[in-house]
Write a protein that holds these residues in place. Structure first.
Motif, PDB file in Angstrom:
ATOM      1  N   PRO A 174       0.798  -1.147   0.098  1.00  0.00           N
ATOM      2  CA  PRO A 174      -0.024  -0.060   0.193  1.00  0.00           C
ATOM      3  C   PRO A 174       0.658   1.272   0.013  1.00  0.00           C
ATOM      4  O   PRO A 174       0.415   2.263  -0.664  1.00  0.00           O
ATOM      5  CB  PRO A 174      -0.712  -0.165   1.284  1.00  0.00           C
ATOM      6  CG  PRO A 174      -0.906  -1.502   1.710  1.00  0.00           C
ATOM      7  CD  PRO A 174       0.574  -2.055   1.114  1.00  0.00           C
ATOM      8  N   TYR A 211      -0.586   0.604  -9.231  1.00  0.00           N
ATOM      9  CA  TYR A 211      -1.837   1.314  -9.018  1.00  0.00           C
ATOM     10  C   TYR A 211      -1.858   2.401  -8.398  1.00  0.00           C
ATOM     11  O   TYR A 211      -1.279   3.059  -7.413  1.00  0.00           O
ATOM     12  CB  TYR A 211      -2.828   0.156  -8.442  1.00  0.00           C
ATOM     13  CG  TYR A 211      -2.489  -0.183  -6.782  1.00  0.00           C
ATOM     14  CD1 TYR A 211      -1.841  -1.294  -6.615  1.00  0.00           C
ATOM     15  CD2 TYR A 211      -2.975   0.663  -5.990  1.00  0.00           C
ATOM     16  CE1 TYR A 211      -1.581  -1.575  -5.323  1.00  0.00           C
ATOM     17  CE2 TYR A 211      -2.620   0.522  -4.536  1.00  0.00           C
ATOM     18  CZ  TYR A 211      -2.149  -0.583  -4.233  1.00  0.00           C
ATOM     19  OH  TYR A 211      -1.704  -0.847  -2.844  1.00  0.00           O
ATOM     20  N   THR A 212      -3.047   3.118  -8.468  1.00  0.00           N
ATOM     21  CA  THR A 212      -3.550   4.361  -7.742  1.00  0.00           C
ATOM     22  C   THR A 212      -4.545   4.016  -6.466  1.00  0.00           C
ATOM     23  O   THR A 212      -4.167   4.447  -5.383  1.00  0.00           O
ATOM     24  CB  THR A 212      -4.346   5.469  -8.637  1.00  0.00           C
ATOM     25  OG1 THR A 212      -3.761   5.683 -10.012  1.00  0.00           O
ATOM     26  CG2 THR A 212      -4.397   6.960  -7.964  1.00  0.00           C
ATOM     27  N   LYS A 213      -5.627   3.353  -6.721  1.00  0.00           N
ATOM     28  CA  LYS A 213      -6.404   2.941  -5.664  1.00  0.00           C
ATOM     29  C   LYS A 213      -6.559   1.543  -5.937  1.00  0.00           C
ATOM     30  O   LYS A 213      -6.720   0.978  -6.828  1.00  0.00           O
ATOM     31  CB  LYS A 213      -7.564   3.582  -5.412  1.00  0.00           C
ATOM     32  CG  LYS A 213      -7.383   5.205  -5.080  1.00  0.00           C
ATOM     33  CD  LYS A 213      -8.663   5.938  -4.637  1.00  0.00           C
ATOM     34  CE  LYS A 213      -8.131   7.231  -4.286  1.00  0.00           C
ATOM     35  NZ  LYS A 213      -9.240   8.377  -3.906  1.00  0.00           N
ATOM     36  N   HIS A 248       2.061   1.792  -3.411  1.00  0.00           N
ATOM     37  CA  HIS A 248       1.133   1.546  -4.380  1.00  0.00           C
ATOM     38  C   HIS A 248       1.418   0.407  -5.613  1.00  0.00           C
ATOM     39  O   HIS A 248       1.362   0.816  -6.780  1.00  0.00           O
ATOM     40  CB  HIS A 248       0.751   2.750  -5.146  1.00  0.00           C
ATOM     41  CG  HIS A 248       0.117   3.586  -4.090  1.00  0.00           C
ATOM     42  ND1 HIS A 248       0.574   4.356  -3.109  1.00  0.00           N
ATOM     43  CD2 HIS A 248      -1.476   3.947  -3.777  1.00  0.00           C
ATOM     44  CE1 HIS A 248      -0.144   5.276  -2.322  1.00  0.00           C
ATOM     45  NE2 HIS A 248      -1.574   4.883  -2.951  1.00  0.00           N
ATOM     46  N   GLN A 249       1.868  -0.725  -5.012  1.00  0.00           N
ATOM     47  CA  GLN A 249       2.236  -1.853  -5.983  1.00  0.00           C
ATOM     48  C   GLN A 249       1.645  -3.130  -5.617  1.00  0.00           C
ATOM     49  O   GLN A 249       1.400  -3.485  -4.370  1.00  0.00           O
ATOM     50  CB  GLN A 249       3.886  -1.870  -6.120  1.00  0.00           C
ATOM     51  CG  GLN A 249       4.269  -1.049  -7.222  1.00  0.00           C
ATOM     52  CD  GLN A 249       5.507  -1.468  -7.566  1.00  0.00           C
ATOM     53  OE1 GLN A 249       6.437  -2.455  -6.958  1.00  0.00           O
ATOM     54  NE2 GLN A 249       6.204  -0.771  -8.763  1.00  0.00           N
ATOM     55  N   ASP A 304      -5.909   4.497   0.710  1.00  0.00           N
ATOM     56  CA  ASP A 304      -6.153   4.155  -0.827  1.00  0.00           C
ATOM     57  C   ASP A 304      -6.514   2.714  -1.117  1.00  0.00           C
ATOM     58  O   ASP A 304      -6.566   2.203  -2.197  1.00  0.00           O
ATOM     59  CB  ASP A 304      -4.854   4.431  -1.660  1.00  0.00           C
ATOM     60  CG  ASP A 304      -4.393   5.976  -1.622  1.00  0.00           C
ATOM     61  OD1 ASP A 304      -5.640   6.794  -1.875  1.00  0.00           O
ATOM     62  OD2 ASP A 304      -3.421   6.406  -1.953  1.00  0.00           O
ATOM     63  N   THR A 305      -6.817   2.005   0.007  1.00  0.00           N
ATOM     64  CA  THR A 305      -7.063   0.529  -0.181  1.00  0.00           C
ATOM     65  C   THR A 305      -8.587   0.381   0.427  1.00  0.00           C
ATOM     66  O   THR A 305      -9.154   1.012   1.548  1.00  0.00           O
ATOM     67  CB  THR A 305      -6.081  -0.342   0.611  1.00  0.00           C
ATOM     68  OG1 THR A 305      -4.789   0.038   0.167  1.00  0.00           O
ATOM     69  CG2 THR A 305      -6.555  -1.575   0.366  1.00  0.00           C
TER      70      THR A 305
END
Ligand code: FAD
Length: 411
Positions: free
Chosen positions: A88, A103-105, A91-92, A273-274
């Motif tokens: 998280p 990823y963004t979200k 962002h991978q 973001d998760t």
């Protein structure tokens, strides 16, 4: 939304597919990657123990979307692909083959997996579980050749499989550890209705039964031995003893996990973001004032819209009244509401219980916590309204079929 924004959805079941659909409906025009370890495109599981297992529903009726839908909506659906880890902070996500994906979200829609029976002999051939389409195919095939099966677990899956086996003319011994089936979810008053339903259909229902061993010969199950020494012969043993949420990715990434991925009413996890939705999410429910994890179809159908909207930065909350349904033999039922085991003080019946055409209500302090309609239809809206209102309701009026539920619900 800039074009280089990627929303990653892990888990291509009902929740994952509905999230992709909602993102497009809400106008998201960035990249959507939907990853699922199964090789089938997203499908619904309820028919696997009902119409599809009974042979009355065809395979193409189970899918969430037509095959072409994903390309048409620019959803990058990757099947037969497992996400091995998420990061998280960076962002991978890392796929099982080592590929990394930024990823963004992120939405976790990883669902749940059947709990395994932990007794000697449980790993033999002929010990079957039901979660995936191919499990249903295998059980269907077994029911075509078996003359008797043992079903371990008197929950929804065990009871639906029992009904399908009886419809196929197979003898069933139903083994449940508690003193009644569905006891923890329904309480004794309604659990007895289901016990009687199966007895009437010729099921050898054994409650308070502790499975000690799956017996077998040459690596193939041939029956069950109970803790009291009783032996049950069976051509196959079908196990439905509950599920566990697939929280491994979230847990390894350090997200808060407690009976599922902990999320707030916006379905956002301890990482901003998760998000999580469906069977895997233990979500704060504003109406109930506590977190609940719901392992049912309607939740996997409806939560994703809120998760998607929330991922797009809008302030929404998931507060639907929990709902589920079952079909067994000629009994169809819907349940709306939520009751903790033992949290009610009264059950009120409206209609013909012996004839299995009625509505049951669970109350605490005169307030309706949940309602279940059995072979009575088009009443879920007023039942939901009663649950949602939180008002005290007169039990005698609730029991009186002459008084419309809409009137009591104040519609
Ligand atoms: C046989 C059966 C009958 C049912 N009947 C009813 C019913 O009558 N009424 C009712 O209300 N509910 C019913 N349910 C429950 C309902 O189907 C579930 O609540 C629903 O399927 C949950 O959807 P989901 O998308 O959250 O999870 P799932 O359906 O479990 O989908 C999650 C997907 O994510 C994939 N996945 C997990 N981890 C990863 C990873 N790391 N990488 C990639 N993919 C991953 C899984 O393989 C799976 O395909 C039934 C369930 C079953 C099994």
């Amino acid at each position: 939304m800039p074009e280089d924004v990627t929303f990653l959805i892990v888990g291509a079941g009902l929740a994952g597919a509905k999230a992709a659909e909602s993102l497009r409906e809400e106008g998201f025009d960035g990249r959507i990657v939907l990853i699922g370890e199964e090789t089938e495109r997203p499908y619904e599981r309820p028919p696997l123990s009902k119409g599809y297992l009974l042979g009355t529903a065809e395979r193409d009726t189970i899918y969430v979307h037509p095959e072409t839908w994903y390309a048409e909506h620019d959803v990058d659906l990757r099947l037969g692909t497992t996400v091995a880890g998420i990061d998280p902070t960076g962002h991978q996500a890392t796929l099982a083959d080592g590929t990394r994906l930024g990823y963004t979200k992120l939405l976790l829609a990883t669902g749940s997996s059947p709990r395994r029976l932990g007794v000697p002999g449980a790993d033999q051939d002929g010990v079957l579980y039901l979660r995936r389409a191919q499990d249903s195919d295998q059980i269907k095939q077994t029911l075509q050749s078996a003359s008797r099966v043992a079903v371990v677990g008197g929950g929804w899956i065990g009871l639906e499989v029992t009904a399908a086996a009886r419809a196929a003319g197979v003898e069933v011994t139903l083994l449940e550890a508690a003193r009644l089936p569905l006891l923890a979810v329904l309480g004794p008053e309604l659990a007895e209705v289901f016990a009687e339903l199966h007895r009437e259909h010729g099921v050898d229902a054994r409650f308070g039964a502790q499975v000690a061993e799956i017996t077998g010969a040459a690596g193939r199950a041939d029956g069950v031995r109970l803790a009291d020494g009783a032996r049950i012969a069976a051509d196959a043993v079908i196990v439905g003893i509950g599920i566990a949420p697939n929280t491994r990715l979230a847990g390894a990434a350090g997200l808060k996990v407690d009976n599922g991925v902990l999320v707030d009413a916006q379905l956002r996890s301890s990482d901003p973001d998760t998000y999580a939705a469906g069977d895997v999410a233990n979500a704060f429910h504003p109406l109930l004032g506590r977190s609940i994890r719901v392992e049912h179809w309607a939740n996997a159908l409806n939560q994703p819209k809120v998760a998607a909207t929330s991922m797009l930065g809008r302030d929404v909350a998931y507060d639907r009244v929990p709902y589920f349904f079952t079909d067994q033999y000629d009994l169809g039922m819907e349940y709306s509401g939520y009751v903790e085991p033992g949290a009610y003080d009264q059950v009120v019946f409206r209609g013909d219980v012996a004839g299995r055409e009625f509505v049951a209500f669970w109350l605490a302090g005169g307030q309706v916590l949940a309602g279940m309609n059995v072979n009575v239809w088009d009443v879920t809206d007023p039942i939901r309204a009663l649950v949602r209102s939180g008002r005290g309701v007169d039990a005698a009026a609730l029991a009186d079929p002459a008084i419309p539920l809409e009137e009591l619900a104040g519609d």
